[in-house]
Design an enzyme around this catalytic site. Structure first.
Site, PDB file in Angstrom:
ATOM      1  N   PHE A 138     -20.751  24.943  -3.232  1.00 26.20           N
ATOM      2  CA  PHE A 138     -22.019  24.584  -2.608  1.00 26.20           C
ATOM      3  C   PHE A 138     -21.782  23.493  -1.571  1.00 26.20           C
ATOM      4  CE2 PHE A 138     -25.956  22.240  -2.025  1.00 26.20           C
ATOM      5  CZ  PHE A 138     -26.839  23.270  -1.768  1.00 26.20           C
ATOM      6  N   ASP A 223     -15.335  17.988   0.160  1.00 27.55           N
ATOM      7  CA  ASP A 223     -16.766  17.719   0.074  1.00 27.55           C
ATOM      8  C   ASP A 223     -16.990  16.900  -1.196  1.00 27.55           C
ATOM      9  OD1 ASP A 223     -19.455  17.719  -0.489  1.00 27.55           O
ATOM     10  OD2 ASP A 223     -19.783  19.823   0.044  1.00 27.55           O
ATOM     11  N   LYS A 252     -25.381  11.961  -1.264  1.00 32.73           N
ATOM     12  CA  LYS A 252     -25.971  11.675  -2.575  1.00 32.73           C
ATOM     13  C   LYS A 252     -25.928  10.192  -3.002  1.00 32.73           C
ATOM     14  CE  LYS A 252     -26.489  16.203  -4.428  1.00 32.73           C
ATOM     15  NZ  LYS A 252     -25.708  17.323  -3.921  1.00 32.73           N
TER      16      LYS A 252
HETATM   17  C1  LIG Z   1     -25.905  18.293  -2.782  1.00 40.58           C
HETATM   18  C2  LIG Z   1     -24.664  18.759  -2.124  1.00 40.58           C
HETATM   19  C3  LIG Z   1     -24.631  19.064  -0.747  1.00 40.58           C
HETATM   20  C4  LIG Z   1     -25.856  19.050   0.110  1.00 40.58           C
HETATM   21  O1  LIG Z   1     -26.406  17.773   0.249  1.00 40.58           O
HETATM   22  P1  LIG Z   1     -27.863  17.602   0.906  1.00 40.58           P
HETATM   23  O2  LIG Z   1     -28.000  16.114   1.018  1.00 40.58           O
HETATM   24  O3  LIG Z   1     -28.836  18.234  -0.029  1.00 40.58           O
HETATM   25  O4  LIG Z   1     -27.830  18.280   2.221  1.00 40.58           O
HETATM   26  C5  LIG Z   1     -23.418  19.420  -0.200  1.00 40.58           C
HETATM   27  N1  LIG Z   1     -22.294  19.485  -0.939  1.00 40.58           N
HETATM   28  C6  LIG Z   1     -22.296  19.196  -2.252  1.00 40.58           C
HETATM   29  C7  LIG Z   1     -21.015  19.265  -3.034  1.00 40.58           C
HETATM   30  C8  LIG Z   1     -23.475  18.848  -2.902  1.00 40.58           C
HETATM   31  O5  LIG Z   1     -23.478  18.598  -4.216  1.00 40.58           O
END
Ligand SMILES: *Cc1c(COP(=O)(O)O)cnc(C)c1O
Length: 399
Positions: A138, A223, A252
């Site tokens: 994700f 990420d 986050k």
């Molecule tokens: C939550 C998340 C995203 C997206 O972040 P947003 O601030 O909602 O755009 C991208 N990568 C990972 C691994 C995530 O957990």
């Protein structure tokens, strides 16, 4: 306004992009939040790994109050003091040399994808553009981040996606190696797949990915939007694996609740961007950076927060394993690193989430059957005991 009326107006005026629970959260302190009806909840969702210091941490509140009176926003055409301070802290505590600020995880990944392609063209002079990512990953909801995301359920109805992404199984080094072509410019991975159900890599997987990248002159993008900022017991998850990426994305937990994202890279790779290459109006705004810098200050201050995260993460995983012994028909597996903890059920997780909420404990379910716990990094043993007690009651009624 009373809760019933709020729920009616929420339904009436907000676009229906979320499956929301029928409560309105109005106030939070530490691990607790309160609903509009006064009901108290113990919060093991933490804004999905956002509220790393709990709700309304006093030092973060004061930092925001001070900054809001001094300067809320100016353009990135000018230098910004809290942004400089935050960038310095991130660089001094990571592999990276340079930072770009944006407003979310998806945007951080967009920036990373753009930088990787641009670096290949402008610095290496090679027309490589393809990015390999993992199935079940994700990376966010904007178009390139969505195209990078390896889950069809998020793609459905939004095609055509951005070209140039290829997906392989996570944790399969052979598959990754086989997918590399002369078009490949980068590999993009979460160190631990969060939304995908708290899936951990084999201990040597990320080191082997690093080796593969070096061998083929490919960039490695991690990420760490969910795993970063202490969540796994180290400031960044890559620190557990004896390797480092070329580019890393954060969001986050970074702002302690304020909306901020960041893309970090080495000097070598950062040379792919020049003035005008990429930008964000709000990115790195004084207010969010003041909050983020103070959040990092508290996390790094004396090692207490990371230490507590490791100790409480170990404890939570142990307690959940004991529950598994008690309910082997309901609980299939516990997967954890620090306070990113997943409990895979043999069945749909939604009824357990609902039953916990009714008993005053907020938990999350991802991937359909994985209960996910992402409390504040300063959660206490007493709070963990309470969660486990409630889970025990809930599984009793479900079994
Ligand atoms: C939550 C998340 C995203 C997206 O972040 P947003 O601030 O909602 O755009 C991208 N990568 C990972 C691994 C995530 O957990």
């Amino acid at each position: 306004m009373d809760t019933k009326k709020l729920l009616e107006e929420s339904d009436k005026y907000l676009m229906h992009t979320y499956g929301r629970y029928p409560i309105v959260l109005r106030k939070g302190r530490g691990m607790k939040v309160w609903g509009s009806d006064g009901k108290e909840y113990l919060d093991f969702v933490g804004g999905i790994a956002v509220n790393c210091l709990g709700h309304c941490h006093p030092k973060v509140v004061i930092a925001i109050q001070k900054q809001v009176q001094r300067l809320i926003h100016v353009s990135n055409y000018y230098h910004i003091e809290p942004q400089i301070r935050l960038a310095k802290m991130l660089v001094e505590n990571s592999f990276a040399d340079k930072v770009f600020f944006c407003n979310s995880g998806a945007e951080a990944n967009e920036a990373a994808i753009k930088l990787a392609r641009r670096y290949c063209r402008e610095v290496l002079g090679q027309d490589r553009y393809e990015i390999i990512t993992a199935r079940n990953s994700f990376h966010g909801r904007t178009y390139a981040a969505l195209s990078a995301t390896g889950q069809e359920k998020f793609h459905k109805g939004f095609e055509p996606l951005v070209p140039g992404f290829r997906h392989v199984d996570f944790n399969d080094i052979e598959a990754l190696s086989g997918a590399i072509s002369k078009e490949t410019c980068a590999i993009l991975l979460e160190p631990i797949q969060g939304e995908g159900g708290v899936r951990l890599p084999d201990p040597d997987y990320l080191r082997e990915v690093r080796r593969l990248c070096d061998e083929h002159h490919i960039l490695l993008i991690l990420d760490e939007v969910q795993t970063g900022i202490g969540r796994t017991g180290r400031l960044f998850a890559y620190e557990h694996f004896d390797m480092s990426p070329d580019i890393m994305t954060l969001a986050k937990g970074l702002g302690g609740g304020m909306p901020i994202g960041a893309m970090l890279a080495t000097d070598k790779v950062s040379a792919g961007f020049q003035p005008g290459s990429h930008a964000s109006t709000f990115g790195g705004n004084p207010l969010v950076c003041a909050a983020a810098a103070t959040t990092l200050d508290v996390i790094l201050e004396d090692g207490f927060v990371l230490d507590q995260c490791r100790r409480m993460g170990t404890l939570l995983a142990k307690r959940l394993s004991e529950l598994q012994d008690e309910f082997p028909n309901i609980i299939a597996e516990i997967r954890a690193m620090g306070l990113l903890v997943g409990m895979e059920l043999t069945r749909d997780g939604a009824p357990a989430v609902k039953a916990c909420m009714e008993r005053g404990v907020l938990i999350n379910c991802t991937s359909g059957n994985v209960l996910r716990f992402m409390p504040a990094l300063i959660v206490t043993e007493k709070e963990i005991d309470h969660l486990v007690e409630i889970l025990e009651q809930v599984f009793d009624t479900l079994s």
